[in-house]
Motif scaffolding. Sequence first.
Motif, PDB file in Angstrom:
ATOM      1  N   VAL A   1     -32.116   6.067  30.172  1.00 18.52           N
ATOM      2  CA  VAL A   1     -32.700   6.940  31.190  1.00 18.52           C
ATOM      3  C   VAL A   1     -32.845   8.352  30.643  1.00 18.52           C
ATOM      4  O   VAL A   1     -33.839   9.028  30.906  1.00 18.52           O
ATOM      5  CB  VAL A   1     -31.840   6.928  32.470  1.00 18.52           C
ATOM      6  N   ALA A   2     -31.895   8.786  29.868  1.00 19.43           N
ATOM      7  CA  ALA A   2     -31.938  10.138  29.315  1.00 19.43           C
ATOM      8  C   ALA A   2     -33.081  10.296  28.322  1.00 19.43           C
ATOM      9  O   ALA A   2     -33.567  11.400  28.113  1.00 19.43           O
ATOM     10  CB  ALA A   2     -30.608  10.472  28.648  1.00 19.43           C
ATOM     11  N   CYS A   3     -33.560   9.231  27.735  1.00 21.46           N
ATOM     12  CA  CYS A   3     -34.625   9.285  26.738  1.00 21.46           C
ATOM     13  C   CYS A   3     -36.015   9.254  27.354  1.00 21.46           C
ATOM     14  O   CYS A   3     -36.991   9.469  26.665  1.00 21.46           O
ATOM     15  CB  CYS A   3     -34.491   8.119  25.757  1.00 21.46           C
ATOM     16  N   ALA A   4     -36.112   8.957  28.614  1.00 21.82           N
ATOM     17  CA  ALA A   4     -37.417   8.876  29.259  1.00 21.82           C
ATOM     18  C   ALA A   4     -37.997  10.284  29.414  1.00 21.82           C
ATOM     19  O   ALA A   4     -37.290  11.204  29.821  1.00 21.82           O
ATOM     20  CB  ALA A   4     -37.289   8.215  30.625  1.00 21.82           C
ATOM     21  N   PRO A   5     -39.292  10.435  29.084  1.00 25.37           N
ATOM     22  CA  PRO A   5     -39.894  11.762  29.231  1.00 25.37           C
ATOM     23  C   PRO A   5     -40.018  12.155  30.698  1.00 25.37           C
ATOM     24  O   PRO A   5     -40.126  11.303  31.577  1.00 25.37           O
ATOM     25  CB  PRO A   5     -41.270  11.601  28.591  1.00 25.37           C
ATOM     26  N   LYS A   6     -40.011  13.441  30.947  1.00 24.92           N
ATOM     27  CA  LYS A   6     -40.108  13.973  32.303  1.00 24.92           C
ATOM     28  C   LYS A   6     -41.499  13.685  32.865  1.00 24.92           C
ATOM     29  O   LYS A   6     -42.502  13.836  32.174  1.00 24.92           O
ATOM     30  CB  LYS A   6     -39.854  15.473  32.282  1.00 24.92           C
ATOM     31  N   VAL A   7     -41.537  13.273  34.117  1.00 26.83           N
ATOM     32  CA  VAL A   7     -42.810  12.985  34.785  1.00 26.83           C
ATOM     33  C   VAL A   7     -43.682  14.233  34.755  1.00 26.83           C
ATOM     34  O   VAL A   7     -43.233  15.318  35.109  1.00 26.83           O
ATOM     35  CB  VAL A   7     -42.576  12.522  36.240  1.00 26.83           C
ATOM     36  N   GLY A   8     -44.916  14.068  34.294  1.00 22.09           N
ATOM     37  CA  GLY A   8     -45.856  15.176  34.226  1.00 22.09           C
ATOM     38  C   GLY A   8     -45.923  15.855  32.876  1.00 22.09           C
ATOM     39  O   GLY A   8     -46.835  16.633  32.620  1.00 22.09           O
ATOM     40  N   SER A   9     -44.965  15.554  31.998  1.00 25.96           N
ATOM     41  CA  SER A   9     -44.987  16.162  30.666  1.00 25.96           C
ATOM     42  C   SER A   9     -46.082  15.510  29.830  1.00 25.96           C
ATOM     43  O   SER A   9     -46.593  14.437  30.153  1.00 25.96           O
ATOM     44  CB  SER A   9     -43.630  15.987  29.973  1.00 25.96           C
ATOM     45  N   ASP A  10     -46.462  16.161  28.741  1.00 24.44           N
ATOM     46  CA  ASP A  10     -47.490  15.602  27.865  1.00 24.44           C
ATOM     47  C   ASP A  10     -47.058  14.245  27.311  1.00 24.44           C
ATOM     48  O   ASP A  10     -47.869  13.327  27.205  1.00 24.44           O
ATOM     49  CB  ASP A  10     -47.800  16.560  26.718  1.00 24.44           C
TER      50      ASP A  10
END
Length: 52
Positions: free
Chosen positions: A14-23
């Motif tokens: 979960v910590a490795c998932a990119p933030k929603v809306g990021s490139d």
Amino acid sequence: MKNLFLLLVVFSLVACAPKVGSDAWCKSMAEKPKGDWTANEAKDYAKHCVFK
């Protein structure tokens, strides 16, 4: 002991998932088959990646 290990694995993923809306998230979603998107993912993709 197994439960602790599984919990650590889940948190690390979960910590490795990119933030929603990021490139990185937009690129990841663009590569993901559209049929696998959830309704929330489609809404967020349109909001953050298409109509910036």
